[in-house]
Enzyme design. Structure first.
Site, PDB file in Angstrom:
ATOM      1  N   ARG A  46       2.999 -14.918  -2.762  1.00 29.44           N
ATOM      2  CA  ARG A  46       1.690 -14.447  -3.228  1.00 29.44           C
ATOM      3  C   ARG A  46       1.533 -14.722  -4.719  1.00 29.44           C
ATOM      4  O   ARG A  46       0.459 -15.123  -5.173  1.00 29.44           O
ATOM      5  CB  ARG A  46       1.523 -12.956  -2.952  1.00 29.44           C
ATOM      6  CG  ARG A  46       1.324 -12.625  -1.515  1.00 29.44           C
ATOM      7  CD  ARG A  46       1.150 -11.143  -1.328  1.00 29.44           C
ATOM      8  NE  ARG A  46       0.978 -10.823   0.079  1.00 29.44           N
ATOM      9  CZ  ARG A  46       0.567  -9.646   0.501  1.00 29.44           C
ATOM     10  NH1 ARG A  46       0.287  -8.675  -0.358  1.00 29.44           N
ATOM     11  NH2 ARG A  46       0.442  -9.416   1.790  1.00 29.44           N
ATOM     12  N   CYS A 131      13.387 -10.466   5.533  1.00 31.82           N
ATOM     13  CA  CYS A 131      12.761 -11.770   5.281  1.00 31.82           C
ATOM     14  C   CYS A 131      12.920 -12.707   6.475  1.00 31.82           C
ATOM     15  O   CYS A 131      12.179 -13.680   6.603  1.00 31.82           O
ATOM     16  CB  CYS A 131      13.353 -12.421   4.033  1.00 31.82           C
ATOM     17  SG  CYS A 131      12.923 -11.577   2.501  1.00 31.82           S
TER      18      CYS A 131
END
Length: 173
Positions: A46, A131
């Protein structure tokens, strides 16, 4: 359309900034609307998308001449490459067999508060079990795969448009 973008690199850079804003809009929708919590590598992706959007926006605002346009190609390419690298690392973690997935670690907030920045970054890029989770797919690709495609596409387009668009600008910019 492509010819217009080459002749109008400011417009192309604005389009790149808007594409990054759209990517972030979907990321926020996925988080708050779909309930998908971002892992530490998602957060860094992001950051890369936001940074690329800022670079595109600054390039769009700057009335640069040919040399300036060529100069804007450098940060566009570097930021996109860095973000694509993070997304690639994330995809690699997701492709590991379950027995090779690293154990879940602490959250990003804790790591940044408890450890020096270099050590926290090393922990993030080592990855954690969270993750490696794949909670979302579209057309067979997980979220980091789409981020990789988007950053690579935007990076290549931004570099090409700024390098080629510089040829069409008058010397006065």
């Amino acid at each position: 359309m492509l010819a217009w973008l080459e002749r109008n690199p400011r417009g192309a850079n604005l389009a790149g900034a808007l594409a990054c804003a759209a990517l972030m809009g979907y990321a926020l929708y996925a988080q708050y609307g779909l309930g998908l919590e971002p892992c530490p590598l998602c957060i860094f992706q992001r950051v890369a998308v936001i940074a690329l959007g800022v670079v595109f926006a600054l390039a769009a605002l700057h009335r640069a001449g040919p040399a300036g346009r060529r100069a804007w190609a450098v940060p566009v390419g570097l930021v996109a490459l860095a973000g694509a690298g993070v997304a690639g690392r994330h995809l690699w973690l997701q492709s590991l067999p379950p027995e090779r997935v690293p154990a879940c670690g602490p959250g990003l907030d804790f790591m940044l508060e408890a450890f020096p920045l270099a050590e926290a970054l090393a922990m993030v890029f080592t990855g954690s079990g969270e993750c490696a989770n794949v909670d979302w797919r579209f057309l067979g690709l997980a979220m980091p795969g789409w981020v990789l495609v988007a950053l690579a596409g935007l990076g290549v387009a931004g570099v090409v448009v700024n390098l080629r668009g510089a040829r069409f600008l008058p010397a006065s910019g």
